[in-house]
Design an enzyme around this catalytic site. Structure first.
Site, PDB file in Angstrom:
ATOM      1  N   GLU A  74      -5.968  10.520   7.304  1.00 23.75           N
ATOM      2  CA  GLU A  74      -5.647   9.479   6.339  1.00 23.75           C
ATOM      3  C   GLU A  74      -4.494   8.654   6.920  1.00 23.75           C
ATOM      4  O   GLU A  74      -3.723   9.148   7.739  1.00 23.75           O
ATOM      5  CB  GLU A  74      -5.271  10.087   4.975  1.00 23.75           C
ATOM      6  N   ASP A  75      -4.355   7.398   6.468  1.00 25.70           N
ATOM      7  CA  ASP A  75      -3.263   6.538   6.934  1.00 25.70           C
ATOM      8  C   ASP A  75      -1.918   7.112   6.503  1.00 25.70           C
ATOM      9  O   ASP A  75      -1.852   7.932   5.588  1.00 25.70           O
ATOM     10  CB  ASP A  75      -3.417   5.133   6.330  1.00 25.70           C
ATOM     11  N   VAL A  76      -0.861   6.620   7.112  1.00 22.42           N
ATOM     12  CA  VAL A  76       0.503   7.015   6.760  1.00 22.42           C
ATOM     13  C   VAL A  76       0.748   6.851   5.259  1.00 22.42           C
ATOM     14  O   VAL A  76       1.308   7.741   4.607  1.00 22.42           O
ATOM     15  CB  VAL A  76       1.526   6.124   7.502  1.00 22.42           C
TER      16      VAL A  76
ATOM     17  N   VAL B 283      -1.260   6.850   2.761  1.00 22.07           N
ATOM     18  CA  VAL B 283      -2.270   7.432   1.883  1.00 22.07           C
ATOM     19  C   VAL B 283      -1.968   8.905   1.671  1.00 22.07           C
ATOM     20  O   VAL B 283      -1.723   9.639   2.626  1.00 22.07           O
ATOM     21  CB  VAL B 283      -3.679   7.261   2.502  1.00 22.07           C
TER      22      VAL B 283
ATOM     23  N   LYS C 199      -9.863   0.504   1.438  1.00 23.52           N
ATOM     24  CA  LYS C 199      -9.011  -0.660   1.198  1.00 23.52           C
ATOM     25  C   LYS C 199      -9.840  -1.937   1.293  1.00 23.52           C
ATOM     26  O   LYS C 199      -9.667  -2.862   0.510  1.00 23.52           O
ATOM     27  CB  LYS C 199      -7.853  -0.687   2.197  1.00 23.52           C
TER      28      LYS C 199
END
Lengths: 359, 184
Positions: free
Chosen positions: A172-174, A176, A316
């Protein structure tokens, strides 16, 4: 066909060792513990120079390419291949058969290691400020730690191993969070001193990791087999994920308008590579599926969106459309500019860990 | 900052971020604009480079461009820049965008044909062309209606070593706003 000399040596030599150490010899194919003997002899290079006479063109070329052959021009595989084109008679002109007995002693070095063990589990990330893996730009850290290090450092400490290598089923992104039962992961533990873990060991290790930082928590720790590791990658590519997205509209929306999103089933999206990752991914269009959505109103411009989607869906971009590079998207479906303020992964639908059955 | 500055938040999503920030469009949130204004102030072919934090850039019209200020209709987006060069045929393959057309700041991406005049859209940044925006080729009115979003004209990958020099040669939003307000 002649039996290779190496094979004969392998049949005979182990008996010399077992008689000395009083242990049973097992094949390297099945054993977990290895003793590697490194034998070097000072006159190896001199002996190998016969290759320059047997295959002059080839070895003259290799001598020039110092970059490629920086470890030395003669490798066992390389010499083996070259000799394939040399006849027996030619060989015996340049080299004595059998080879001469070494007249000076050789150096013996040894290295002991064991096969890696694999520790599996699931992690949750309760912060929007931590990357999954170390984040470096041009060698400089952008964030001082990562999920990998916060868990890995403790695993390495507890198992007393040389090195840990992190594998996860996707990331997952930073910004998230990873919630629910957590994302499946595994660590390959290299040369681990501790290889058998009891129930209370797993409990202690879990506590050690979870006490380290409240924002990273693990559960379901277990030893897994090497063969089960490929399930992590399969899961990343095949398994569905569930998300919660906090969405905001530019103008107040009508609830019955956004409730329509709940009627979609297996909606097919065409996603062109999002601009935010376009610098490191090829520009392509990928089909993704949004299996279902749920909507919860928070205020006149804010709502929560629950999504279950196929692997690899960019959520997103599902919401804001990425300038119509993702079609359809919430802006086009709802008819109002919609953006995403926050994203949580709430489930990774992969059965993990798969626990080894005791023999 | 260190580990102690990171807090664990297990609450509902609406409690996990600062909601008091005002609404920003996707462009405002993720891109920084740099402006290149036309030396010819009667023509005002002013352009904007929207730079993403990952270096990818969008070429768009600046708010002071006549197409936007006079609401001109765009009859055609002509990508045939020279007899042999058609920007539509650009192919940028793989992660490194191999084969993408090489662009100088003054390379022309396309011409916008309006009832008033024919405007040349320059690349602004030394870069590789990733793609022309297919949406505006089919629907040129997007350029006028959604100039800094769906109406972007092209997506570029500026050359890493030249991006700082390029930014220095362009106007920041503050500088641009000042010049434009003084013109009125």
């Amino acid at each position: 066909d002649l039996v290779p000399l190496k094979q004969i040596w392998k049949y005979i030599y182990p008996h010399n060792v077992t008689s000395e150490v009083g242990l049973i010899h097992e094949s390297g194919d099945t054993a977990d513990f290895f003793v590697e003997l490194v034998i070097q002899w000072e006159k190896d290079e001199i002996e190998m120079q016969v290759m320059e006479r047997l295959c002059p063109k080839e070895y003259k070329e290799r001598a020039k390419k110092t970059n490629v052959y920086n470890m030395g021009v003669y490798s066992r595989q390389g010499v083996d291949n070259s000799l394939g084109s040399v006849s027996h008679t030619k060989f015996m002109e340049e080299f004595s058969v059998p080879p001469p007995v070494p007249d000076t002693p050789f150096q013996l070095d040894f290295r002991m290691s064991r096969s890696s063990i694999w520790l599996g589990g699931r992690y949750c990330k309760y912060t929007r400020e931590l990357p999954q893996t170390p984040w470096l730009i041009k060698g400089v850290r952008k964030c001082f730690s990562s999920v990998e290090e916060l868990i890995g450092d403790k695993v390495k400490e507890f198992l007393d191993c040389e090195q840990v290598k992190f594998l996860a089923s996707g990331r997952e992104d930073v910004d998230v969070r990873m919630l629910g039962s957590g994302r499946p992961f595994a660590f390959e533990c290299v040369n681990s001193k501790k290889t058998k873990l009891s129930q209370s060991d797993f409990e202690d290790l879990t506590k050690l990791i979870n006490d380290h930082h409240k924002a990273v928590q693990v559960n379901s720790l277990a030893l897994v087999s090497k063969s089960s590791i490929k399930r992590l990658k399969q899961g990343e590519e095949e398994k569905r994920k569930q998300y919660t997205a906090l969405c905001i509209t530019k103008d107040p929306y009508e609830l019955e308008n956004i409730k329509k999103l709940e009627e979609f089933k297996d909606l097919v999206l065409k996603q062109e590579t999002p601009i935010r990752v376009l610098h490191r991914r090829a520009n392509a269009i990928r089909d993704k599926i949004v299996h279902s959505m749920t909507v919860t109103q928070l205020n006149s411009t804010l709502f929560k969106l629950g999504v279950i989607s196929s692997a690899g869906t960019y959520i997103k971009e599902l919401v804001h459309g990425d300038f119509e590079r993702t079609k359809p998207n919430l802006c086009s479906i709802l008819g109002v500019d919609t953006d995403i303020l926050a994203l949580d992964v709430t489930e990774v639908f992969l059965e993990w860990p798969l626990v080894e059955k005791e023999a | 900052s260190d580990l102690s500055s990171i807090k664990a938040n297990k609450g509902p999503i609406e409690d996990s971020i600062d909601l008091t920030e005002k609404y920003q469009s996707v462009t405002e949130r993720y891109y920084t604009p740099y402006y290149k204004i036309d030396e010819d102030r009667t023509r005002k072919n002013d352009l904007c480079l929207q730079l993403h934090s990952n270096r990818i850039s969008l070429v768009t019209l600046a708010p002071s461009h006549p197409i936007l200020t006079k609401n001109l209709q765009i009859k055609e987006v002509d990508c045939q820049v020279t007899k042999s060069l058609d920007r539509k045929k650009n192919k940028a393959v793989g992660k490194g965008k191999k084969g993408g057309q090489n662009l100088d700041p003054t390379s022309i991406l396309c011409h916008l044909e309006t009832e008033d005049a024919r405007y040349a859209v320059e690349a602004i940044a030394p870069s590789k062309l990733i793609c022309m925006n297919k949406l505006v080729l089919d629907n040129p009115s997007l350029i006028r209606n959604r100039p800094d979003a769906e109406g972007h004209i092209a997506i570029l990958l500026p050359y890493l070593g030249q991006i700082e020099e390029c930014k220095a040669s362009l106007l920041s939003k503050e500088a641009y706003d000042k010049i434009i307000s003084e013109e009125r």
